[in-house]
Write a protein that holds these residues in place. Sequence first.
Motif, PDB file in Angstrom:
ATOM      1  N   ASN A   6       8.122  30.298   3.129  1.00 24.26           N
ATOM      2  CA  ASN A   6       8.990  31.382   3.328  1.00 24.26           C
ATOM      3  C   ASN A   6       8.749  32.360   2.376  1.00 24.26           C
ATOM      4  OD1 ASN A   6      11.788  28.986   3.450  1.00 24.26           O
ATOM      5  ND2 ASN A   6      10.443  29.558   4.888  1.00 24.26           N
ATOM      6  N   ASP A   7       8.951  33.670   2.997  1.00 27.12           N
ATOM      7  CA  ASP A   7       8.826  34.858   2.135  1.00 27.12           C
ATOM      8  C   ASP A   7      10.167  35.344   1.876  1.00 27.12           C
ATOM      9  OD1 ASP A   7       8.237  37.441   1.299  1.00 27.12           O
ATOM     10  OD2 ASP A   7       8.073  38.185   3.628  1.00 27.12           O
ATOM     11  N   TRP A   8      10.405  35.550   0.113  1.00 33.12           N
ATOM     12  CA  TRP A   8      11.879  35.968  -0.206  1.00 33.12           C
ATOM     13  C   TRP A   8      11.833  37.435  -0.773  1.00 33.12           C
ATOM     14  CZ3 TRP A   8      16.259  33.758   1.244  1.00 33.12           C
ATOM     15  CH2 TRP A   8      16.292  32.325   1.717  1.00 33.12           C
ATOM     16  N   THR A   9      10.631  37.934  -0.626  1.00 29.20           N
ATOM     17  CA  THR A   9      10.314  39.298  -1.483  1.00 29.20           C
ATOM     18  C   THR A   9      11.395  40.299  -0.847  1.00 29.20           C
ATOM     19  OG1 THR A   9       8.306  38.697  -2.057  1.00 29.20           O
ATOM     20  CG2 THR A   9       9.020  41.172  -2.033  1.00 29.20           C
ATOM     21  N   PRO A  10      11.926  40.376   0.430  1.00 23.27           N
ATOM     22  CA  PRO A  10      12.873  41.365   0.679  1.00 23.27           C
ATOM     23  C   PRO A  10      14.149  41.220   0.369  1.00 23.27           C
ATOM     24  CG  PRO A  10      11.303  40.549   2.675  1.00 23.27           C
ATOM     25  CD  PRO A  10      11.142  39.788   1.496  1.00 23.27           C
ATOM     26  N   PHE A  31      20.181  31.954  -3.143  1.00 27.51           N
ATOM     27  CA  PHE A  31      19.748  31.611  -1.663  1.00 27.51           C
ATOM     28  C   PHE A  31      18.946  30.660  -1.706  1.00 27.51           C
ATOM     29  CE2 PHE A  31      21.305  36.087  -0.999  1.00 27.51           C
ATOM     30  CZ  PHE A  31      22.093  35.852   0.026  1.00 27.51           C
ATOM     31  N   LEU A  32      17.869  30.771  -2.832  1.00 21.18           N
ATOM     32  CA  LEU A  32      16.834  29.385  -3.085  1.00 21.18           C
ATOM     33  C   LEU A  32      17.356  28.386  -3.310  1.00 21.18           C
ATOM     34  CD1 LEU A  32      14.229  31.565  -4.948  1.00 21.18           C
ATOM     35  CD2 LEU A  32      14.167  31.197  -2.440  1.00 21.18           C
ATOM     36  N   LYS A  33      18.598  28.230  -3.754  1.00 21.63           N
ATOM     37  CA  LYS A  33      19.237  27.027  -4.306  1.00 21.63           C
ATOM     38  C   LYS A  33      19.681  26.506  -2.756  1.00 21.63           C
ATOM     39  CE  LYS A  33      21.242  24.043  -6.812  1.00 21.63           C
ATOM     40  NZ  LYS A  33      20.418  22.900  -7.465  1.00 21.63           N
ATOM     41  N   VAL A  34      20.028  27.354  -1.816  1.00 17.72           N
ATOM     42  CA  VAL A  34      20.700  26.764  -0.591  1.00 17.72           C
ATOM     43  C   VAL A  34      19.562  26.159  -0.003  1.00 17.72           C
ATOM     44  CG1 VAL A  34      21.535  27.528   1.591  1.00 17.72           C
ATOM     45  CG2 VAL A  34      22.669  28.336  -0.458  1.00 17.72           C
ATOM     46  N   VAL A  35      18.351  26.940   0.055  1.00 20.60           N
ATOM     47  CA  VAL A  35      17.114  26.275   0.860  1.00 20.60           C
ATOM     48  C   VAL A  35      16.543  25.105   0.130  1.00 20.60           C
ATOM     49  CG1 VAL A  35      14.435  27.004   0.988  1.00 20.60           C
ATOM     50  CG2 VAL A  35      15.908  28.821   1.133  1.00 20.60           C
ATOM     51  N   ASN A  36      16.625  25.041  -1.289  1.00 19.84           N
ATOM     52  CA  ASN A  36      16.397  23.758  -1.815  1.00 19.84           C
ATOM     53  C   ASN A  36      17.107  22.570  -1.184  1.00 19.84           C
ATOM     54  OD1 ASN A  36      15.070  22.412  -4.536  1.00 19.84           O
ATOM     55  ND2 ASN A  36      17.206  21.835  -4.524  1.00 19.84           N
ATOM     56  N   ASP A  37      18.499  22.953  -1.240  1.00 17.51           N
ATOM     57  CA  ASP A  37      19.289  21.560  -0.945  1.00 17.51           C
ATOM     58  C   ASP A  37      19.175  21.263   0.663  1.00 17.51           C
ATOM     59  OD1 ASP A  37      20.252  21.684  -3.558  1.00 17.51           O
ATOM     60  OD2 ASP A  37      22.042  22.831  -3.058  1.00 17.51           O
ATOM     61  N   ARG A  79      18.490  26.347 -10.689  1.00 19.17           N
ATOM     62  CA  ARG A  79      17.263  25.592 -10.632  1.00 19.17           C
ATOM     63  C   ARG A  79      16.907  24.907  -9.150  1.00 19.17           C
ATOM     64  NH1 ARG A  79      16.803  27.955 -14.311  1.00 19.17           N
ATOM     65  NH2 ARG A  79      16.503  27.512 -16.423  1.00 19.17           N
ATOM     66  N   THR A  80      15.727  24.737  -8.929  1.00 17.00           N
ATOM     67  CA  THR A  80      15.456  24.200  -7.456  1.00 17.00           C
ATOM     68  C   THR A  80      14.440  23.050  -7.623  1.00 17.00           C
ATOM     69  OG1 THR A  80      13.666  25.872  -6.992  1.00 17.00           O
ATOM     70  CG2 THR A  80      15.992  26.085  -6.374  1.00 17.00           C
ATOM     71  N   HIS A  81      14.836  21.712  -7.930  1.00 16.70           N
ATOM     72  CA  HIS A  81      13.962  20.688  -8.568  1.00 16.70           C
ATOM     73  C   HIS A  81      13.240  20.099  -7.180  1.00 16.70           C
ATOM     74  CE1 HIS A  81      15.882  20.937 -12.354  1.00 16.70           C
ATOM     75  NE2 HIS A  81      17.112  20.556 -11.881  1.00 16.70           N
ATOM     76  N   ASP A  82      13.527  20.558  -6.001  1.00 15.74           N
ATOM     77  CA  ASP A  82      12.895  19.665  -4.622  1.00 15.74           C
ATOM     78  C   ASP A  82      12.108  20.862  -4.120  1.00 15.74           C
ATOM     79  OD1 ASP A  82      14.627  17.271  -5.121  1.00 15.74           O
ATOM     80  OD2 ASP A  82      15.989  18.804  -4.971  1.00 15.74           O
ATOM     81  N   MET A  83      11.843  21.826  -4.542  1.00 10.75           N
ATOM     82  CA  MET A  83      11.316  22.982  -3.701  1.00 10.75           C
ATOM     83  C   MET A  83      10.042  23.568  -4.536  1.00 10.75           C
ATOM     84  SD  MET A  83      13.180  26.293  -2.166  1.00 10.75           S
ATOM     85  CE  MET A  83      12.801  27.482  -3.802  1.00 10.75           C
TER      86      MET A  83
END
Length: 432
Positions: A6-10, A31-37, A79-83
Amino acid sequence: AGGLGNDWTPVRGLGAYIKGTNGKSQGVVPFLKVVNDTAVAVNQGGKRKGAVCAYLESWHIDIEEFLELRKNTGDDRRRTHDMNTANWIPDLFMKRVFQDGEWTLFSPNNVPDLHDLYGKAFEERFEHYEELTRKGEIKLYKRVKAADLWRKILSMLFETGHPWITFKDPCNLRSPQQHVGVVHSSNLCTEITLNTSKDEIAVCNLGSVNLAQHIGDNGLDLAKVEKTVKTAVRMLDNVIDINYYSVPQAKNSNFKHRPVGLGLMGFQDALYKQHLPYSSDEAVEFADRSMEAISYYAIKASSDLAAERGSYQSYEGSLWSRGILPIDSVEILVQERGADYIEVDRSQTLDWDSLREVVKTQGMRNSNVMAIAPTATIANITGVSQSIEPTYQNLYVKSNLSGEFTVVNPYLVKDLKARGLWDAVMVNDLKY
């Protein structure tokens, strides 16, 4: 059951102004935390853990927090431990590191076009925005020493294995599809570089040649490589038509450009069979020759398929249509980046001139043809070493959702038996 990149720069940075609510943005990390979960919850049909990699370009104002996503200390809500995470690095940043210069961090809503630019165009625009910060026209920014940020990137990589380092400019400058879009990130495993946009979600179908099966008494069996590659490219092209696409943007992208990725696995096994140490000059030479062969026959196979089935839709204007093959596009990078920064052996042993003519006359069936994937699972199933990696250990236990299994180096066992050294003591020593 694919991995996602996934591209998150924008996504605008922490503290950026939100016009609609007169509020301030929380930045990209929540948002990245949501993606991780989500990756934990959606575990690929109960078969394997969800696999995601998030990409952020090095000028994003949240980059310093992004670097720390995999740390085991600090606020766990950030933190995103699974991504997995990856840093999408423009060449200009590396030049600033070399020059011991400064680097500016922006929020993308203030510099909306930077993410789509690369090479000299990016450099000019970036410097223009830096000038605006000095004039006070851009309020939200941060100035850091490029070398300090680079040091932090390396120390996080050393400490957590993330973020992976990926280079934006060569991915775009050497992309055969630069006439119809921009590469904004790579995939989960950082070997695929395809255009993405709101209408296109890049998809790539992969296959790998088992190199160990193509070693004869005189080294690499070129005739066998050609036969395997020809079959493999045809099979991969078929997959595009019979695949399942979960979203229309993915189908649109795949049918328009028809990219495939043929790579290799069992490289270490191929070296063992020839009694070549992985770190030797001969191994480097073999790497050059074997990949040149796979590349040559894969491009030829895709062009022959084009003669039979027609070229892919967006072929006209591509590097292929201009007679520029992957081995030639290094020159584009040299022109943009400067020769000082590139040391690549560009020697050739096959008849590339005639292949260029074949591609120009017949066209290409696939926009992209090659990719060196990690082959983590398929190599284990096939019983060879992964991808182009050296042997990890002579004896180790690997675990996945099916359970645990022991992996032993068969070439070592064979050689020890030949020398009369394979006994209970040796086995116990290995285990120890």
